[in-house]
Design a protein around this motif. Sequence first.
Motif, PDB file in Angstrom:
ATOM      1  N   ASP A  53      35.648 108.152-129.071  1.00  0.00           N
ATOM      2  CA  ASP A  53      34.462 108.541-128.325  1.00  0.00           C
ATOM      3  C   ASP A  53      34.870 109.642-127.341  1.00  0.00           C
ATOM      4  O   ASP A  53      36.057 109.759-126.998  1.00  0.00           O
ATOM      5  CB  ASP A  53      33.924 107.318-127.571  1.00  0.00           C
ATOM      6  N   ASN A  54      33.914 110.440-126.894  1.00  0.00           N
ATOM      7  CA  ASN A  54      34.259 111.517-125.958  1.00  0.00           C
ATOM      8  C   ASN A  54      33.962 111.163-124.493  1.00  0.00           C
ATOM      9  O   ASN A  54      34.871 110.978-123.700  1.00  0.00           O
ATOM     10  CB  ASN A  54      33.529 112.802-126.352  1.00  0.00           C
ATOM     11  N   ASP A  55      32.684 111.057-124.139  1.00  0.00           N
ATOM     12  CA  ASP A  55      32.309 110.839-122.733  1.00  0.00           C
ATOM     13  C   ASP A  55      32.797 109.479-122.243  1.00  0.00           C
ATOM     14  O   ASP A  55      32.387 108.439-122.752  1.00  0.00           O
ATOM     15  CB  ASP A  55      30.782 110.923-122.579  1.00  0.00           C
ATOM     16  N   GLY A  56      33.652 109.488-121.244  1.00  0.00           N
ATOM     17  CA  GLY A  56      34.193 108.244-120.698  1.00  0.00           C
ATOM     18  C   GLY A  56      35.421 107.745-121.431  1.00  0.00           C
ATOM     19  O   GLY A  56      36.055 106.785-121.005  1.00  0.00           O
ATOM     20  N   ARG A  62      30.876 110.827-115.273  1.00  0.00           N
ATOM     21  CA  ARG A  62      30.103 110.545-114.067  1.00  0.00           C
ATOM     22  C   ARG A  62      30.058 111.778-113.176  1.00  0.00           C
ATOM     23  O   ARG A  62      31.030 112.541-113.192  1.00  0.00           O
ATOM     24  CB  ARG A  62      30.751 109.381-113.306  1.00  0.00           C
ATOM     25  N   PRO A  63      28.994 112.005-112.424  1.00  0.00           N
ATOM     26  CA  PRO A  63      27.847 111.121-112.195  1.00  0.00           C
ATOM     27  C   PRO A  63      26.855 111.095-113.357  1.00  0.00           C
ATOM     28  O   PRO A  63      25.941 110.273-113.351  1.00  0.00           O
ATOM     29  CB  PRO A  63      27.180 111.745-110.964  1.00  0.00           C
ATOM     30  N   PHE A  64      27.042 111.949-114.367  1.00  0.00           N
ATOM     31  CA  PHE A  64      26.132 112.016-115.498  1.00  0.00           C
ATOM     32  C   PHE A  64      26.942 112.649-116.625  1.00  0.00           C
ATOM     33  O   PHE A  64      27.786 113.513-116.355  1.00  0.00           O
ATOM     34  CB  PHE A  64      24.929 112.912-115.150  1.00  0.00           C
ATOM     35  N   PRO A  65      26.730 112.245-117.873  1.00  0.00           N
ATOM     36  CA  PRO A  65      27.481 112.894-118.957  1.00  0.00           C
ATOM     37  C   PRO A  65      27.380 114.414-118.804  1.00  0.00           C
ATOM     38  O   PRO A  65      26.301 114.951-118.535  1.00  0.00           O
ATOM     39  CB  PRO A  65      26.766 112.398-120.211  1.00  0.00           C
ATOM     40  N   PHE A  70      24.913 120.267-117.974  1.00  0.00           N
ATOM     41  CA  PHE A  70      24.644 121.566-118.615  1.00  0.00           C
ATOM     42  C   PHE A  70      23.143 121.721-118.868  1.00  0.00           C
ATOM     43  O   PHE A  70      22.544 122.768-118.575  1.00  0.00           O
ATOM     44  CB  PHE A  70      25.447 121.660-119.918  1.00  0.00           C
ATOM     45  N   VAL A  71      22.521 120.661-119.368  1.00  0.00           N
ATOM     46  CA  VAL A  71      21.073 120.679-119.594  1.00  0.00           C
ATOM     47  C   VAL A  71      20.330 120.964-118.281  1.00  0.00           C
ATOM     48  O   VAL A  71      19.426 121.805-118.230  1.00  0.00           O
ATOM     49  CB  VAL A  71      20.595 119.337-120.206  1.00  0.00           C
ATOM     50  N   ASP A 280      30.409  99.529-115.048  1.00  0.00           N
ATOM     51  CA  ASP A 280      30.415  98.849-116.348  1.00  0.00           C
ATOM     52  C   ASP A 280      29.051  98.285-116.700  1.00  0.00           C
ATOM     53  O   ASP A 280      28.254  98.983-117.316  1.00  0.00           O
ATOM     54  CB  ASP A 280      31.530  97.797-116.460  1.00  0.00           C
ATOM     55  N   ARG A 281      28.730  97.041-116.239  1.00  0.00           N
ATOM     56  CA  ARG A 281      27.570  96.348-116.817  1.00  0.00           C
ATOM     57  C   ARG A 281      26.220  96.991-116.542  1.00  0.00           C
ATOM     58  O   ARG A 281      25.293  96.868-117.316  1.00  0.00           O
ATOM     59  CB  ARG A 281      27.543  94.887-116.343  1.00  0.00           C
ATOM     60  N   GLU A 282      26.095  97.723-115.448  1.00  0.00           N
ATOM     61  CA  GLU A 282      24.777  98.264-115.077  1.00  0.00           C
ATOM     62  C   GLU A 282      24.759  99.790-115.144  1.00  0.00           C
ATOM     63  O   GLU A 282      24.035 100.444-114.425  1.00  0.00           O
ATOM     64  CB  GLU A 282      24.413  97.814-113.656  1.00  0.00           C
ATOM     65  N   ALA A 283      25.556 100.373-116.027  1.00  0.00           N
ATOM     66  CA  ALA A 283      25.771 101.821-115.964  1.00  0.00           C
ATOM     67  C   ALA A 283      24.730 102.667-116.686  1.00  0.00           C
ATOM     68  O   ALA A 283      24.862 103.874-116.749  1.00  0.00           O
ATOM     69  CB  ALA A 283      27.158 102.159-116.488  1.00  0.00           C
ATOM     70  N   GLY A 284      23.700 102.046-117.254  1.00  0.00           N
ATOM     71  CA  GLY A 284      22.683 102.860-117.918  1.00  0.00           C
ATOM     72  C   GLY A 284      23.186 103.432-119.224  1.00  0.00           C
ATOM     73  O   GLY A 284      23.417 102.709-120.178  1.00  0.00           O
ATOM     74  N   LEU A 285      23.400 104.772-119.264  1.00  0.00           N
ATOM     75  CA  LEU A 285      23.827 105.424-120.502  1.00  0.00           C
ATOM     76  C   LEU A 285      25.196 104.953-120.996  1.00  0.00           C
ATOM     77  O   LEU A 285      25.512 105.142-122.166  1.00  0.00           O
ATOM     78  CB  LEU A 285      23.883 106.945-120.302  1.00  0.00           C
ATOM     79  N   ALA A 286      26.020 104.412-120.116  1.00  0.00           N
ATOM     80  CA  ALA A 286      27.395 104.087-120.517  1.00  0.00           C
ATOM     81  C   ALA A 286      27.739 102.641-120.210  1.00  0.00           C
ATOM     82  O   ALA A 286      28.843 102.316-119.792  1.00  0.00           O
ATOM     83  CB  ALA A 286      28.375 105.029-119.832  1.00  0.00           C
ATOM     84  N   THR A 287      26.784 101.751-120.448  1.00  0.00           N
ATOM     85  CA  THR A 287      26.983 100.335-120.140  1.00  0.00           C
ATOM     86  C   THR A 287      28.132  99.722-120.935  1.00  0.00           C
ATOM     87  O   THR A 287      28.212  99.899-122.147  1.00  0.00           O
ATOM     88  CB  THR A 287      25.679  99.559-120.464  1.00  0.00           C
TER      89      THR A 287
END
Lengths: 318, 318
Positions: A53-56, A62-65, A70-71, A280-287
């Motif tokens: 995997d790439n992100d993380g 963090r704070p966002f992928p 970039f977007v 970890d558990r509450e990370a949204g996009l990267a739970t």
Amino acid sequence: MTAPAMKPDPGAGALPSWSDGPARQSILDFVSRVTTEGGPEFVPVLERIAVFDNDGTLWAERPFPFQGLFVFDRVRALLPEHPEWKDQQPFKAVLENDMKALAATGMAGLVTLVMATHAGMTTEEFDRLAKDWIATARHPKFQRLFTELAYQPMLEVLNYLRANGFKTFVVSGGGVEFMRTFSERIYGIPPDQIVGSSIVTKYEIRDGKPVLVRQPKLNFYDDKEDKPVGINVFIGRRPIAAFGNSDGDFAMLEWVTGGTGARFGLIVHHDDAAREFAYDREAGLATLDRGLDEGPKRGWTMVSVKNDWKRVFPFEAE
Amino acid sequence: MTAPAMKPDPGAGALPSWSDGPARQSILDFVSRVTTEGGPEFVPVLERIAVFDNDGTLWAERPFPFQGLFVFDRVRALLPEHPEWKDQQPFKAVLENDMKALAATGMAGLVTLVMATHAGMTTEEFDRLAKDWIATARHPKFQRLFTELAYQPMLEVLNYLRANGFKTFVVSGGGVEFMRTFSERIYGIPPDQIVGSSIVTKYEIRDGKPVLVRQPKLNFYDDKEDKPVGINVFIGRRPIAAFGNSDGDFAMLEWVTGGTGARFGLIVHHDDAAREFAYDREAGLATLDRGLDEGPKRGWTMVSVKNDWKRVFPFEAE
């Protein structure tokens, strides 16, 4: 006088940014087992496929992928052409830097942003935009180029596996054409060994030249249960090692470690708020929730950034 | 007495199954130009990407693309479970070996046949079916295994390019999972360097084991204007050399040779009814019409099987 014969440590000096401990040792042991000719778990070079995997996993998220950042920068750059965005979600949330309002728009909001900023140009034009951004934009916390935020211990794993005959692939929910702008330089992974999400492109002749034009339509979203699907379509062989950090990687690790013969799964647990980020558990996009509970039971190596990594980023003093 | 210094022919001994002539020479010249360090057209190793169509370019495709013959054999094998096929098109045409009736069902008929025979099983089950067939089925004219019908001169081109730092890819309308069952053994091309058509697969847990189940739905048809699209998604870098044989390859050759720097395009023209098959403008699935007219004007190498190939198949006496 003769000293007793010492068995050399095959991994001596390898993975120097990893603390001595079970995580580092599990990588060395796995590589030793699959590369020992005549051994019961030997794997021929052609079948030594490892997916990351790439992100993380290979770089921070963090704070966002980072592709999200970039977007956001593209939304700001395109605002003069789209003044209506000031009052329209999800653009308004981006322009006001309101991450809570953005999160409320969900995956649909993110897709809208991607289509508004990543489509409508040729693949070559997009490549130039992404390369310009990656060469200049800086991380809000570290004030470093994003490419400086690759994880040093994981760069060492990539090199160590390749030195042992492995072919290394990225398998990420990120956009394949975005990742290809830096993967060879940073990870040593060429464009054809990147599996990622993509949008539809269309072949056209413009001014007598063939081009591929990016369409505002999703082609493939390479996440969760579709990571094994992407691996099968793009790589065509079940890897024997998989590295991830969130539940988006769970199916990939399950697929890879569910095969016969020697298998290896590893999850990076981001628990170091001081040197990096803790989530970890509450990370949204990267739970990371199911993986945290089930990983150890499935024999996957659980990596604590805090305890297992002596250095996190290449720029830290050794 | 000293002899005058002779400049050695860099391609001496290369491509032995090719007749001396402009086709062979154009390949040697191109490779020489892109591999001459310091030369004006030098290309770094990482950018030396070459793409090859499969049916009619790397192996034969008559009387019908070989995967089609596999489909027909599967229809016959599955008939006991589907007695209704005896009266249903396109199955009836296959069972009665009526190629005219089959052609009348068009591409829709072929897709129906593929979905009825290539879906509903796991990827591992499909792999076994395809491998069993490829290991035993014989070509109706040559009475040889299909893998014996790779073109000897093209196998030499693959090896010659790889010996000169090229990475070689198949880019074919054929099914990616079908081609992967033999590509490494026959062409020396690993599974992850095969770009092809695919159907949708779905990740499932069956009896506690993760599997990918093949769905009766097209995912990607890698032909015509979608060949550049497939190249972009899978390979992520514009190749510098492309080899094809039909108008299904036209866009791929146009895309590849439309880039800057040294570029190479080649079309195999099947004009040898004695040693192989002769077909072009009216060939249906493998029509060579536009390419025959425009190829020479675009600087593409036009290969006459009759004149340019000393041997067609590996089994012929040298």
